[in-house]
Each structure stands twice: as structure tokens, then as C-alpha cells.
Design an enzyme around this catalytic site. Sequence first.
Site, PDB file in Angstrom:
ATOM      1  N   GLY A  40      65.506  83.005  -0.614  1.00 38.50           N
ATOM      2  CA  GLY A  40      64.158  83.488  -0.909  1.00 38.50           C
ATOM      3  C   GLY A  40      64.174  84.570  -1.974  1.00 38.50           C
ATOM      4  O   GLY A  40      63.622  84.373  -3.052  1.00 38.50           O
ATOM      5  N   ASP A  41      64.840  85.687  -1.719  1.00 47.05           N
ATOM      6  CA  ASP A  41      64.884  86.758  -2.706  1.00 47.05           C
ATOM      7  C   ASP A  41      66.311  87.117  -3.058  1.00 47.05           C
ATOM      8  O   ASP A  41      66.608  88.211  -3.476  1.00 47.05           O
ATOM      9  CB  ASP A  41      64.159  87.994  -2.178  1.00 47.05           C
ATOM     10  CG  ASP A  41      64.746  88.483  -0.860  1.00 47.05           C
ATOM     11  OD1 ASP A  41      65.490  87.661  -0.230  1.00 47.05           O
ATOM     12  OD2 ASP A  41      64.529  89.647  -0.495  1.00 47.05           O
ATOM     13  N   GLU A  42      67.233  86.196  -2.873  1.00 44.53           N
ATOM     14  CA  GLU A  42      68.655  86.450  -3.131  1.00 44.53           C
ATOM     15  C   GLU A  42      69.092  85.741  -4.410  1.00 44.53           C
ATOM     16  O   GLU A  42      68.856  84.560  -4.611  1.00 44.53           O
ATOM     17  CB  GLU A  42      69.513  85.938  -1.954  1.00 44.53           C
ATOM     18  CG  GLU A  42      69.266  86.740  -0.680  1.00 44.53           C
ATOM     19  CD  GLU A  42      69.840  86.066   0.544  1.00 44.53           C
ATOM     20  OE1 GLU A  42      70.130  84.826   0.457  1.00 44.53           O
ATOM     21  OE2 GLU A  42      69.987  86.716   1.568  1.00 44.53           O
TER      22      GLU A  42
END
Lengths: 405, 181
Positions: A326-328
Site C-alpha cells: 500500500g505505502d511501501e
Amino acid sequence: MIERATETPVRRTTLQRLLSRFHFGITLFAVALSGITILLAGVTALRGYADRNLELAARLGAYGAEPALVFNDPLAARDGIEPLTEIAGIARLRVLDDRGRVLTGWTSPNPDPAPLLTHLVFPRPYAIPVRRNGSVIGTVEVWGDSSTMNDYVRLGLLAGLGCLLVTALGTIVLARRFEYELVKPLGEIATVAHDVRLHRRFDKRVKPLGIAELDRLGGDINALLDELQGWQGHMESERAILEHRASHDPLTTLPNRAAFDRQLAERIAAAERRGGRFVLLFCDADNFKAVNDEYGHAVGDRVLVAVSTCIRNGLRKGDFAARIGGDEFVVIVDPLDAEADPGALIRRIKDCVSDPIALPGGDEQYRPSISVGAAVYPDDGSDSAALLTVADAGMYADKMTSGER
Amino acid sequence: MLGSLFLSGILAVAQPVAVQTANQTIVEDGADGMARAVNRMVGGIISYVRWPESPAAAARNLCIVGSPTITASIAPSIAGGLPVTVHRLSPAAVSVRKDCDILFLGRMAVADRQRLIGWVRGRAVLTISDDDPDCLHGAMFCLSARAGRLGFSVNLDAIGRGPLRVDPRVLKMGQNDGSAT
């Protein structure tokens, strides 16, 4: 048994042999027809001449033997027919008196060359009655022989044989010519088809061949190849799109998790082979869940795009970046040499990310931030799991320290 | 062919001694065999001779002078039926009658014969002798019978002096020399 039967090869023939056989057949037929016609016409004409010859000879004999018949004188009769014995084509002569008794006779010393032909052409002697003052006083008989005819027939047959030889040679030459003019263009078409099938050379085309039927065939093949080439290009671009879609993240257009896993494994293998080093960075947006909840997914997406843009801008040519969750985000800085400066890179990325993002419906701005952890191959681990664990732990530690601030 | 025969005939006339020995005619067995052969030969000779200013198929008068030696019954037979009338005359009567076309000279006095030959010269009269085997006494045709065979010779000089025309084939037959027999 059955297997052997199915293995029996189909008798194949080349076009050249086929053409040559046809040519030979047709030419042979024509030559034989004309030859036989000429021979028959010649024999007929010659027979007519031979008949005239015999008739003239008989008339000459009748004239010469006439006084001998009047005087009943065999010696004079012999003298009378003497000139006839020098005429070619006469086998036998006879002078008969009015009662049918032989006054004199002569038989050619030369043997008949073809008795069968003689029998066929001159079955009966040519008989001329000798008249004196209107009454028949005797008969002169002349038998022809086949010597002249025989020469003609022999010459005719020889000429026929010569014609046959010329025919055979001519047929071979014609077949060669045909092969050149027909088989060669066909071979070119076959070469193109073969090339396309075997080497997928869809850009190959059949050149103009100068034979209407073959050109039509070539044109059809070319049109088919055009279509094939179109399909091939379409399929290739389709596949590239699919491939890209499978390995990339649609939002940031960075490679995805699967692509990263493959890339990392390859880099490890390459570094192991050459004994090089590289750095794995693990980036994670701070408070991303809260941003999503507070400002909405559109802002979250904009944060992700901003992060990915910053990462991409900081990369060197051989480096690699991917969005794996997701936000990696992950970055592979490879190789780790004097030029590479992971610390500077991290600072640059963090700097870039901290540019404010306008929030919808107001003048408020949001400043995103990221936490970054690093792992060095082979110092921190020699497989992907170990490297990821170390980098993840580094990121987490970074998040803790920034959270405390 | 015909021309060349004529030519050879003319050349033969030019030769100084142009008397030819006879050829041979088949003589049949039997009592009158020789008579038939003589008549056939005389008829044959007559049929091959052309008289000037007279149709070919006209009737001929044959005048026998002297006594024939080979056969007494002279009656020429000609194929085609040309009539020949036979007369027996004395040597003196010949010049009186004047219508003899053929003179058959049998055995006679030498003076009579010479006179007749001289009288014939220049006239259209055919002379046939049967008493002159070598044909040296001036007759145009001479019959000779030797050992049962009959033949005739031609005196080309005598023929050449007269206006009569003889078929060259017959002249040629009469020229056959003795070597052929």
C-alpha cells in the site's frame, strides 16, 4: 505388416520431369504422325513413278522386240530388250509370242533387297501386248523390284530416327527452359513461404515473377503475409501491455511486488557472481492510514504518486525502484561503489517528499514524510528475506525516531 | 532411240562393204516348216518396208523371177492381213509389167540377175534373193537356209540406193553378225 504398408512412399515426380514427359509425348506424336504421313505419301508417289517406269520399260521392250516377234527370232528379241536391262528397278523380263511361248527372258543378276516389299508393291508383272498392224503378236512382261523403293524406305526410317533424336534433345532443352521459367518462380514462392513458417520472417514478400498466374498466387501470399504481419504486431503490443500491467503498479507506474521479487533475486545472483555489493532501501509513508482516513483516498493517492516521483528522480541508471505494498516502496542501489551515496539519496528523497500537497476544499496543505531503512548485501544478509527483514527493521527504527521528534 | 538407230543405219550405209550376215529364225519341225518360216520372214520384211507415195496398207504385187531354192511355195503371210499377190514372171516380163512392188529373185542366169538389179536401181522396188547367202549380188534382202535354220541379211548399199525406207530395227536385225550365232 500394416506399418510397412503405410510407409510405402508416394511416387513423386518433379515438375520438370512431368513437363519433359508431356513435351516428349506431344512432340513424338507430331513427329511420328508427320513422318508416317510423309513416308506413306512418298511410297505412294514413288510407287506411281515405279509403275510408270515399268510401263515405259515395257513399252520400250515392246517396240524393240516387235520385229523379233514378227520374225520369230529369239536372238533379236534378246537384243530388243537389251536396253531395258540397264534400267534400275527391273527384276525380270520376258518376251512371249502370240501363243504364249517364251521367246526370250532375262533375270536381274542383283538379288532383290526386300522380297517382301517387292511382293507388296509389285505383286504382278507389268504386261504390254505387242501389236503389229492392229493384231497382237506377242507380249512383253516386266517384273519390278524394290531396290529404289527400299532405298527410300530405309532413308525415310533413318530420317525418322534422326528426327526422334532431335525430338529427344529438343524436349530436354525445352524442359530445361520451362524449369527455368516456371519452376524457378515457384521455388521463389516456396522459399518465401518456408522462411515465413520457419523463421517468422513476416516482412518477407514474393517479388513480381512475370507470369500472370504465379503473380496472382504471389499477390495472394503477400496479402496473407500483410495480414499475418498485422496480427503479429498487434499481438506483440498486446502482450507487452499485458506484461507491463502484470509487473507494474497502475497508479505510480512503478514495478510491483512480483517484479521486485524477480529483480532482487537476479541482483543477488549477479552480485554473488562478481562479488559486488548493493544497498536495499525500504521506504514507508508516515501516517498514511491517517491521511487516507482524514483527507480521503485521492489525497492518499497523490501522496503515493509524489513519493514514487521523488524516488524515481533520485535513481541512477542501474538502480531499481518498486511499490511492493500500500505505502511501501523499495529501492535497489546497485552497485554500491564510490559514486553511490545511499545516505545522500535518502536525504534527497525525504527532502523531495516533504514538498507540501494542496488539500481539496481549502488553503490547507499537507506535508507528507517517509521513513527509510537500509540493508547492504552481503553485509546484512545474502538472501532476499534476510535483506528485507533488515531493511524493514531499519525503516521501523527510523519511523520510531521521527515519531519521537 | 529411233533417231540413233536411223543414224547407225546411215553410218552403216556409208561403209564400203555393208553386207550383213543373217540372224536366225526358229524353223518348226515338219514337212512345211521351212516353207512357213520363209513365208513368215518374207512377210515380215515386206511389212517393215515403206514405199514412197503409197499408203502403208496397200496391196502389194510380189513377182517371182527364176526358181526359188529354199521353198517353192512362196506365199508371204503378214500379220494384220496386208494382201500380197504373187506372180511368177520371166526376167524379161518384169520391165514390161512395171507394177511389181517386190521382186523375189530365185536361181537364174547371172546376166538376167544383173539386168534386173540394174533395172531396179532408183525404182521403188524391194528385192529379195534366196540364192545369194552372202548377199553380194545386189539384192536388198537375202534369205539363207543353213543346216535347217533360216536367216536373212541386209545389203545396206542396195537399200541406200533406192527410195524405199526400211525400219531401222529390221536393218539392225540384219546387221547381227555371225558371232552371235
